[in-house]
Design a protein around this motif. Structure first.
Motif, PDB file in Angstrom:
ATOM      1  N   ALA A 198       4.349   9.085  -8.908  1.00 43.34           N
ATOM      2  CA  ALA A 198       5.581   9.873  -8.835  1.00 43.34           C
ATOM      3  C   ALA A 198       6.202   9.680  -7.453  1.00 43.34           C
ATOM      4  O   ALA A 198       5.521   9.814  -6.428  1.00 43.34           O
ATOM      5  N   MET A 199       7.483   9.321  -7.423  1.00 41.43           N
ATOM      6  CA  MET A 199       8.163   9.032  -6.163  1.00 41.43           C
ATOM      7  C   MET A 199       8.113  10.199  -5.187  1.00 41.43           C
ATOM      8  O   MET A 199       8.019  10.001  -3.981  1.00 41.43           O
ATOM      9  N   ASP A 200       8.163  11.428  -5.681  1.00 42.61           N
ATOM     10  CA  ASP A 200       8.184  12.577  -4.775  1.00 42.61           C
ATOM     11  C   ASP A 200       6.837  12.823  -4.096  1.00 42.61           C
ATOM     12  O   ASP A 200       6.739  13.635  -3.176  1.00 42.61           O
ATOM     13  N   LYS A 201       5.790  12.120  -4.513  1.00 38.83           N
ATOM     14  CA  LYS A 201       4.468  12.240  -3.888  1.00 38.83           C
ATOM     15  C   LYS A 201       4.249  11.215  -2.787  1.00 38.83           C
ATOM     16  O   LYS A 201       3.296  11.306  -2.023  1.00 38.83           O
ATOM     17  N   ILE A 202       5.130  10.210  -2.693  1.00 43.85           N
ATOM     18  CA  ILE A 202       4.957   9.126  -1.726  1.00 43.85           C
ATOM     19  C   ILE A 202       5.383   9.586  -0.332  1.00 43.85           C
ATOM     20  O   ILE A 202       6.480  10.100  -0.149  1.00 43.85           O
ATOM     21  N   ILE A 203       4.491   9.382   0.632  1.00 42.21           N
ATOM     22  CA  ILE A 203       4.781   9.706   2.028  1.00 42.21           C
ATOM     23  C   ILE A 203       5.202   8.450   2.781  1.00 42.21           C
ATOM     24  O   ILE A 203       6.152   8.468   3.552  1.00 42.21           O
ATOM     25  N   ALA A 204       4.505   7.330   2.536  1.00 40.78           N
ATOM     26  CA  ALA A 204       4.809   6.083   3.248  1.00 40.78           C
ATOM     27  C   ALA A 204       4.402   4.884   2.401  1.00 40.78           C
ATOM     28  O   ALA A 204       3.495   4.978   1.577  1.00 40.78           O
ATOM     29  N   VAL A 205       5.094   3.762   2.623  1.00 39.55           N
ATOM     30  CA  VAL A 205       4.725   2.486   1.999  1.00 39.55           C
ATOM     31  C   VAL A 205       4.753   1.406   3.065  1.00 39.55           C
ATOM     32  O   VAL A 205       5.510   1.508   4.030  1.00 39.55           O
TER      33      VAL A 205
ATOM     34  N   ASP B 194       0.876  -1.166   0.000  1.00 45.15           N
ATOM     35  CA  ASP B 194       0.000   0.000   0.000  1.00 45.15           C
ATOM     36  C   ASP B 194       0.912   1.215   0.000  1.00 45.15           C
ATOM     37  O   ASP B 194       1.942   1.220   0.676  1.00 45.15           O
ATOM     38  N   VAL B 195       0.530   2.231  -0.757  1.00 47.27           N
ATOM     39  CA  VAL B 195       1.323   3.450  -0.878  1.00 47.27           C
ATOM     40  C   VAL B 195       0.449   4.623  -0.466  1.00 47.27           C
ATOM     41  O   VAL B 195      -0.632   4.831  -1.032  1.00 47.27           O
ATOM     42  N   TYR B 196       0.909   5.392   0.521  1.00 50.03           N
ATOM     43  CA  TYR B 196       0.172   6.548   1.009  1.00 50.03           C
ATOM     44  C   TYR B 196       0.774   7.820   0.434  1.00 50.03           C
ATOM     45  O   TYR B 196       1.980   8.039   0.530  1.00 50.03           O
TER      46      TYR B 196
ATOM     47  N   PRO C 238      -6.748  11.264   1.173  1.00 49.66           N
ATOM     48  CA  PRO C 238      -7.396   9.970   0.930  1.00 49.66           C
ATOM     49  C   PRO C 238      -6.642   9.088  -0.061  1.00 49.66           C
ATOM     50  O   PRO C 238      -7.120   8.010  -0.408  1.00 49.66           O
ATOM     51  N   ASP C 239      -5.480   9.531  -0.529  1.00 45.58           N
ATOM     52  CA  ASP C 239      -4.764   8.831  -1.594  1.00 45.58           C
ATOM     53  C   ASP C 239      -3.914   7.674  -1.087  1.00 45.58           C
ATOM     54  O   ASP C 239      -2.781   7.856  -0.651  1.00 45.58           O
ATOM     55  N   VAL C 240      -4.472   6.458  -1.151  1.00 46.53           N
ATOM     56  CA  VAL C 240      -3.753   5.228  -0.835  1.00 46.53           C
ATOM     57  C   VAL C 240      -3.914   4.299  -2.030  1.00 46.53           C
ATOM     58  O   VAL C 240      -5.028   4.044  -2.482  1.00 46.53           O
ATOM     59  N   PHE C 241      -2.798   3.829  -2.557  1.00 41.17           N
ATOM     60  CA  PHE C 241      -2.806   2.947  -3.724  1.00 41.17           C
ATOM     61  C   PHE C 241      -2.266   1.589  -3.313  1.00 41.17           C
ATOM     62  O   PHE C 241      -1.366   1.497  -2.495  1.00 41.17           O
ATOM     63  N   SER C 242      -2.809   0.527  -3.901  1.00 40.15           N
ATOM     64  CA  SER C 242      -2.393  -0.832  -3.582  1.00 40.15           C
ATOM     65  C   SER C 242      -2.012  -1.565  -4.848  1.00 40.15           C
ATOM     66  O   SER C 242      -2.554  -1.294  -5.917  1.00 40.15           O
ATOM     67  N   GLY C 243      -1.089  -2.507  -4.711  1.00 44.64           N
ATOM     68  CA  GLY C 243      -0.732  -3.350  -5.835  1.00 44.64           C
ATOM     69  C   GLY C 243       0.618  -3.999  -5.645  1.00 44.64           C
ATOM     70  O   GLY C 243       1.325  -3.743  -4.668  1.00 44.64           O
TER      71      GLY C 243
END
Length: 61
Positions: free
Chosen positions: A48-55, A15-17, A21-26
């Protein structure tokens, strides 16, 4: 973060936060040129990597 994802999470379902509300899974397919590619049910999400806060690894039911 790109090298961490490639070395430790490739092929894993995560999961990528990205804030709010933006959480992506895969499943991690690739990570290059500062873009993370996730695959889920035949659909691809590019983040985009610079948008990722946590995985984190996704919880399996």
């Amino acid at each position: 973060m790109q090298s961490f994802i490639v070395e430790n999470l490739r092929g894993e379902v995560i999961d990528v936060y990205c804030g709010g509300p933006d959480v992506f899974s895969g499943s991690v397919e690739s990570c290059a040129d500062n873009v993370l590619c996730l695959e889920q049910n035949g659909r691809y999400t590019y983040i985009a990597m610079d948008k990722i806060i946590a995985v984190w690894r996704a919880q399996t039911p």
